[in-house]
Design a protein around this motif. Structure first.
Motif, PDB file in Angstrom:
ATOM      1  N   ALA A 152       0.803  -1.230   0.000  1.00 43.90           N
ATOM      2  CA  ALA A 152       0.000   0.000   0.000  1.00 43.90           C
ATOM      3  C   ALA A 152       0.838   1.284   0.000  1.00 43.90           C
ATOM      4  CB  ALA A 152      -0.972  -0.003   1.176  1.00 43.90           C
ATOM      5  N   LYS A 153       1.965   1.242  -0.688  1.00 40.96           N
ATOM      6  CA  LYS A 153       2.780   2.442  -0.823  1.00 40.96           C
ATOM      7  C   LYS A 153       2.482   3.081  -2.169  1.00 40.96           C
ATOM      8  CE  LYS A 153       6.406   0.838   2.187  1.00 40.96           C
ATOM      9  NZ  LYS A 153       7.812   0.598   2.390  1.00 40.96           N
ATOM     10  N   GLN A 154       2.665   4.402  -2.229  1.00 42.63           N
ATOM     11  CA  GLN A 154       2.308   5.111  -3.455  1.00 42.63           C
ATOM     12  C   GLN A 154       3.307   6.212  -3.773  1.00 42.63           C
ATOM     13  OE1 GLN A 154      -1.502   7.012  -3.231  1.00 42.63           O
ATOM     14  NE2 GLN A 154      -1.569   7.419  -5.414  1.00 42.63           N
ATOM     15  N   TYR A 155       3.610   6.329  -5.062  1.00 38.24           N
ATOM     16  CA  TYR A 155       4.390   7.447  -5.594  1.00 38.24           C
ATOM     17  C   TYR A 155       3.430   8.369  -6.319  1.00 38.24           C
ATOM     18  CZ  TYR A 155       8.830   4.986  -4.971  1.00 38.24           C
ATOM     19  OH  TYR A 155       9.922   4.352  -4.445  1.00 38.24           O
ATOM     20  N   VAL A 156       3.668   9.659  -6.197  1.00 39.35           N
ATOM     21  CA  VAL A 156       2.930  10.643  -6.978  1.00 39.35           C
ATOM     22  C   VAL A 156       3.974  11.540  -7.635  1.00 39.35           C
ATOM     23  CG1 VAL A 156       1.259  12.536  -6.948  1.00 39.35           C
ATOM     24  CG2 VAL A 156       0.976  10.603  -5.381  1.00 39.35           C
TER      25      VAL A 156
END
Length: 102
Positions: A46-50
């Motif tokens: 559940a990690k995210q890059y933006v």
């Protein structure tokens, strides 16, 4: 840099990153979405890059769950942070480490 040149370069870079990530992700470990100048990359745990354009500063901004926030300016054909780190190299290295060690 003129605003139109910035948009052209930034859009091309973000579109290229999205396409390369989708093509390289044969295992389906990443969820890549590029909409309206914003590239979202969801990864295991559940990690995210933006990654998005920041027009006033003529930069690409990155929010990383690993290295935090970074701003990249176009210099010599590459998007580079003030500390000399290249956007594509940073992203590639972090994603490889994460997907190889879920």
């Amino acid at each position: 840099m003129e605003e139109t040149d910035f948009h052209r370069l930034a859009d091309t870079t973000l579109e290229k990153l999205a396409a390369e990530l989708e093509n390289a992700d044969s295992a389906g470990a990443l969820e890549v979405e590029y909409i309206n100048g914003i590239l979202n990359i969801e990864i295991p745990r559940a990690k995210q890059y933006v990654i998005n354009k920041h027009t006033p500063m003529r930069q690409i901004w990155l929010a990383s769950p690993i290295s935090g926030a970074a701003h990249f300016s176009y210099d010599g054909g590459k998007w580079v942070s003030s500390s000399g780190v290249e956007l594509e190299s940073l992203l590639r290295g972090e994603l490889m480490a994460i997907t190889e060690n879920p």
